[in-house]
Design a protein around this motif. Sequence first.
Motif, mmCIF file in Angstrom:
data_model
loop_
_atom_site.group_PDB
_atom_site.id
_atom_site.type_symbol
_atom_site.label_atom_id
_atom_site.label_comp_id
_atom_site.label_asym_id
_atom_site.label_seq_id
_atom_site.Cartn_x
_atom_site.Cartn_y
_atom_site.Cartn_z
ATOM 1 N N ILE A 66 -32.846 22.727 7.969
ATOM 2 C CA ILE A 66 -32.597 21.360 8.415
ATOM 3 C C ILE A 66 -32.574 21.341 9.938
ATOM 4 N N ALA A 67 -33.566 20.669 10.527
ATOM 5 C CA ALA A 67 -33.705 20.605 11.992
ATOM 6 C C ALA A 67 -33.851 19.156 12.414
ATOM 7 N N THR A 68 -32.867 18.368 12.052
ATOM 8 C CA THR A 68 -32.873 16.921 12.293
ATOM 9 C C THR A 68 -31.769 16.545 13.273
ATOM 10 N N PRO A 69 -31.739 15.288 13.746
ATOM 11 C CA PRO A 69 -30.542 14.827 14.458
ATOM 12 C C PRO A 69 -29.286 15.058 13.625
ATOM 13 N N ASN A 70 -28.164 15.163 14.314
ATOM 14 C CA ASN A 70 -26.940 15.689 13.694
ATOM 15 C C ASN A 70 -26.398 14.873 12.524
ATOM 16 N N GLN A 71 -26.591 13.559 12.536
ATOM 17 C CA GLN A 71 -25.975 12.739 11.493
ATOM 18 C C GLN A 71 -26.581 12.979 10.112
ATOM 19 N N HIS A 73 -27.340 16.092 8.927
ATOM 20 C CA HIS A 73 -27.095 17.460 8.475
ATOM 21 C C HIS A 73 -26.382 17.507 7.126
ATOM 22 N N THR A 74 -25.297 16.768 7.002
ATOM 23 C CA THR A 74 -24.517 16.818 5.759
ATOM 24 C C THR A 74 -25.269 16.241 4.563
ATOM 25 N N PRO A 75 -25.803 15.017 4.631
ATOM 26 C CA PRO A 75 -26.490 14.500 3.429
ATOM 27 C C PRO A 75 -27.702 15.326 3.020
ATOM 28 N N TYR A 76 -28.477 15.819 3.986
ATOM 29 C CA TYR A 76 -29.643 16.629 3.637
ATOM 30 C C TYR A 76 -29.233 17.980 3.060
ATOM 31 N N ALA A 77 -28.170 18.575 3.607
ATOM 32 C CA ALA A 77 -27.706 19.868 3.097
ATOM 33 C C ALA A 77 -27.242 19.742 1.648
ATOM 34 N N ILE A 78 -26.473 18.708 1.357
ATOM 35 C CA ILE A 78 -25.973 18.504 0.000
ATOM 36 C C ILE A 78 -27.133 18.243 -0.967
ATOM 37 N N CYS A 89 -28.958 25.274 8.397
ATOM 38 C CA CYS A 89 -28.840 24.025 9.130
ATOM 39 C C CYS A 89 -28.743 24.301 10.622
ATOM 40 N N GLU A 90 -29.349 23.441 11.414
ATOM 41 C CA GLU A 90 -29.113 23.506 12.846
ATOM 42 C C GLU A 90 -27.658 23.133 13.133
#
Length: 351
Positions: A66-71, A73-78, A89-90
């Motif tokens: 996951i190399a996206t803007p910070n907001q 990180h959590t939804p994509y990781a889950i 994750c970054e």
Amino acid sequence: MLKIGIIGFGYMGRFHQEKIARFQNAELTCIYDTDEGKRREALKDGIQAYESLDEFFKADVELVVIATPNQWHTPYAIAAMRSGKNVLCEKPAAMSVAELQQVAACCEQTGRFFTVHQQRRWDADYRAVCEVVGSKRIGKVTTIESRVFGQRGVCFGWRADPASGGGMLYDWGVHLIDQMLMLYSGEGGRVTSVYARILSVLTPAVDDFFEIVLMFANGVCAKVSVATFVLQKLPRWFIFGDRGTMCLDDFTGTQGGISRIKGEVKGFESVVENKEIGPSRTMAPLKAEQIEHLKIPKEDDMDLEFWDNLIKATEGRSMPYVTMEQLMRQMQVLEAAFLSARKNEVVKTFI
């Protein structure tokens, strides 16, 4: 062959593409990005590019980066772990302790791992610091100063957007705090208080300057500073011990020096007169023969150490270097820093 997918094919997505390409047993097979131009770039490289996140999560990959803007990180990781993927994750790991707790719960539920790209644990300058502090070459350390200063004066791109989790504390701050926390562990390495100044000097919406003071249970004071607008240099590291001093000028870990006194520190009668500081014997310099200068430890290139471990962890041959326990501690320090800055007071902790 380990199959890997990347969410966010911008600067850091490309960074990870280059790292993956250096391993014969790993392959970047697909990416997801909302930007059509980024998807075209991936296709030119022979990489499958998805414009649908649902389709991306159906892809046959074992690891999602996951190399996206910070907001995000959590939804994509889950979502990635629920689709059966392990996650790199970054940084930052999340935007809050509460978010990271959701990620940790998802790890438990799915049996997948979540780790974060804290690659600066293997920087040459930091490893030189670890060696000198750990070996007590300059005696018992009392204070460690770590700083990163730039000249541009503003945060770049989405890092200037508070909705995206911008600002320097979530950016460089995460790395520098992680380095300090990894220096000390156990009860003596607990952070007992946090004090922070967080400012918006030239970037109105987010922080572009901060100073954080961490007090450890073992008595060490760690000072972390980041600023985007500094036109004169200060050293990257400055470390005070009760027998000597270490200074590293930059990230190379080769410029600067280590000096310590010969023998015991009991105060010195033999000093050199210094007219510039007036009649002050306290601040007078020592004679040259009373001081020895040590070589800075030379550190080997460990550029691929993080990714080597990550591939082994995905294959079940190792545990990830960056653990949830470490990430939770880091996030707790970040939250204490934000609280301290809001209240303009020292926050007592036991982190």
